[in-house]
Design an enzyme around this catalytic site. Structure first.
Site, short mmCIF file in Angstrom:
data_model
loop_
_atom_site.label_atom_id
_atom_site.label_comp_id
_atom_site.label_asym_id
_atom_site.label_seq_id
_atom_site.Cartn_x
_atom_site.Cartn_y
_atom_site.Cartn_z
N LYS A 121 38.67 17.82 85.02
CA LYS A 121 37.41 17.11 85.49
C LYS A 121 36.97 18.32 86.00
CE LYS A 121 38.75 12.00 86.17
NZ LYS A 121 38.94 11.41 87.23
N TYR A 124 32.87 5.08 81.56
CA TYR A 124 33.98 3.87 82.54
C TYR A 124 33.07 2.76 81.95
CZ TYR A 124 35.90 8.66 84.19
OH TYR A 124 37.07 9.01 84.87
N ARG A 157 49.42 10.77 79.88
CA ARG A 157 49.66 9.62 81.34
C ARG A 157 50.23 10.31 81.92
NH1 ARG A 157 44.79 7.32 83.20
NH2 ARG A 157 46.49 6.36 84.59
N THR A 169 46.89 8.43 89.60
CA THR A 169 45.68 8.24 89.72
C THR A 169 45.66 8.86 91.17
OG1 THR A 169 45.25 5.83 88.60
CG2 THR A 169 43.35 6.99 90.25
N ARG A 193 48.22 16.35 88.48
CA ARG A 193 47.64 15.92 89.89
C ARG A 193 48.60 16.16 90.65
NH1 ARG A 193 46.13 10.36 86.87
NH2 ARG A 193 43.61 10.35 86.41
N ASN A 227 41.21 13.82 91.51
CA ASN A 227 42.21 14.06 90.62
C ASN A 227 42.41 15.10 89.60
OD1 ASN A 227 40.91 12.57 89.55
ND2 ASN A 227 42.06 11.13 89.93
N HIS A 257 41.66 13.17 83.82
CA HIS A 257 40.91 11.78 82.57
C HIS A 257 42.13 12.17 82.00
CE1 HIS A 257 39.90 8.68 81.48
NE2 HIS A 257 39.98 8.96 80.24
N GLU A 280 37.08 6.21 73.37
CA GLU A 280 36.49 6.89 74.61
C GLU A 280 36.77 8.17 73.94
OE1 GLU A 280 39.35 7.94 77.85
OE2 GLU A 280 38.43 5.97 78.82
#
Ligand code: IDP
Ligand code: MG
Length: 217
Positions: A30, A70, A140, A146, A157, A177, A180, A191
């Site tokens: 990000k 999103y 992930r 998150t 993160r 954070n 993604h 995506e």
């Protein structure tokens, strides 16, 4: 078609193994990750886990692209954002009504979304397709949960960000954070199509594949 021979069975099994080995996910550094100079660090972690970057680009996303990324028109997804925003308030002896002025999950979700769309356009992002065994769950796991203050040390993160949804929501901005990652196969497929549709996804072998996935005994 009925699987009635060992050959059919082996072919099916080989296909299953092939699909597991070549699972693809979408992930993105990000704007805060890019602007903090963490591109190399984040890609290093993905590669060191044995995963393979098969497509990558840096770009300034448009509002339209972020709104497609999103699922902004999915009321349940927006309400999920709102419900997530409410979580943890009780631990701080706070209520949504007092802190955010409303406890309506749809409204809260829409506010979070507004900040999220601005955040994702605040600078360039690095978008990637990553491939490998259980790539969706693996990336992930590398990202961490998150909320940065909940993300364990050792995750992207957890190691490099600190932020609180309460502070972010009161300040009217998104949680920062860094990274993604698609949450599930449906998100990954959508995506990848959205960010890399019609573009070449590369196919190559990593030297480490020979050691990680071949019998050497
Ligand atoms: P994820 O990025 O871990 O998949 P999602 O629930 O899909 O998390 O939310 C998308 C992004 O929206 C998060 O990464 C974060 O940047 C932002 N976000 C989520 N919840 C909140 C919130 O309560 N306040 C502000 N921003 C939020
Ligand atoms: Mg998500």
């Amino acid at each position: 078609m009925a699987k009635n021979t060992t050959k059919d069975y082996d072919a099916e099994l080989n296909k299953t193994v092939f699909n597991i080995k070549h699972q693809r996910t979408f992930c993105m550094i990000k704007p805060d990750g890019v602007m903090r100079g963490l591109i190399g660090e984040i890609i290093r972690r993905i590669e060191k886990a044995g995963l393979k970057v098969v497509a990558m680009k840096m770009m300034l996303p448009t509002e339209d692209l972020i709104k497609k990324h999103y699922p902004t028109s999915d009321a349940a997804w927006v309400a999920r954002l709102g419900s997530k925003a409410k979580k943890g308030l009780a631990d701080l002896s706070l209520t949504a009504k007092d802190t955010y002025g409303t406890d309506d999950e749809k409204l809260l979700g829409e506010n979070v979304l507004k900040g999220l769309i601005q955040y994702m356009q605040s600078g360039p992002v690095v978008a990637m397709v990553v491939e490998g065994i259980q790539a969706i769950n693996m990336v992930r796991k590398l990202a961490g949960p998150t909320l940065p203050f909940m993300a364990e040390m050792g995750t992207i993160r957890g190691d490099f960000s600190v932020d609180s949804p309460v502070v972010a929501n009161v300040e009217g901005r998104s949680i920062h954070n860094l990274f993604h990652a698609s949450e599930n196969p449906v998100e990954a497929e959508n995506e990848i199509k959205l960010w890399f549709g019609g573009e070449i996804i590369c196919d190559y072998s990593l030297g480490s594949d020979d050691i990680m996935y071949c019998k050497h005994y």
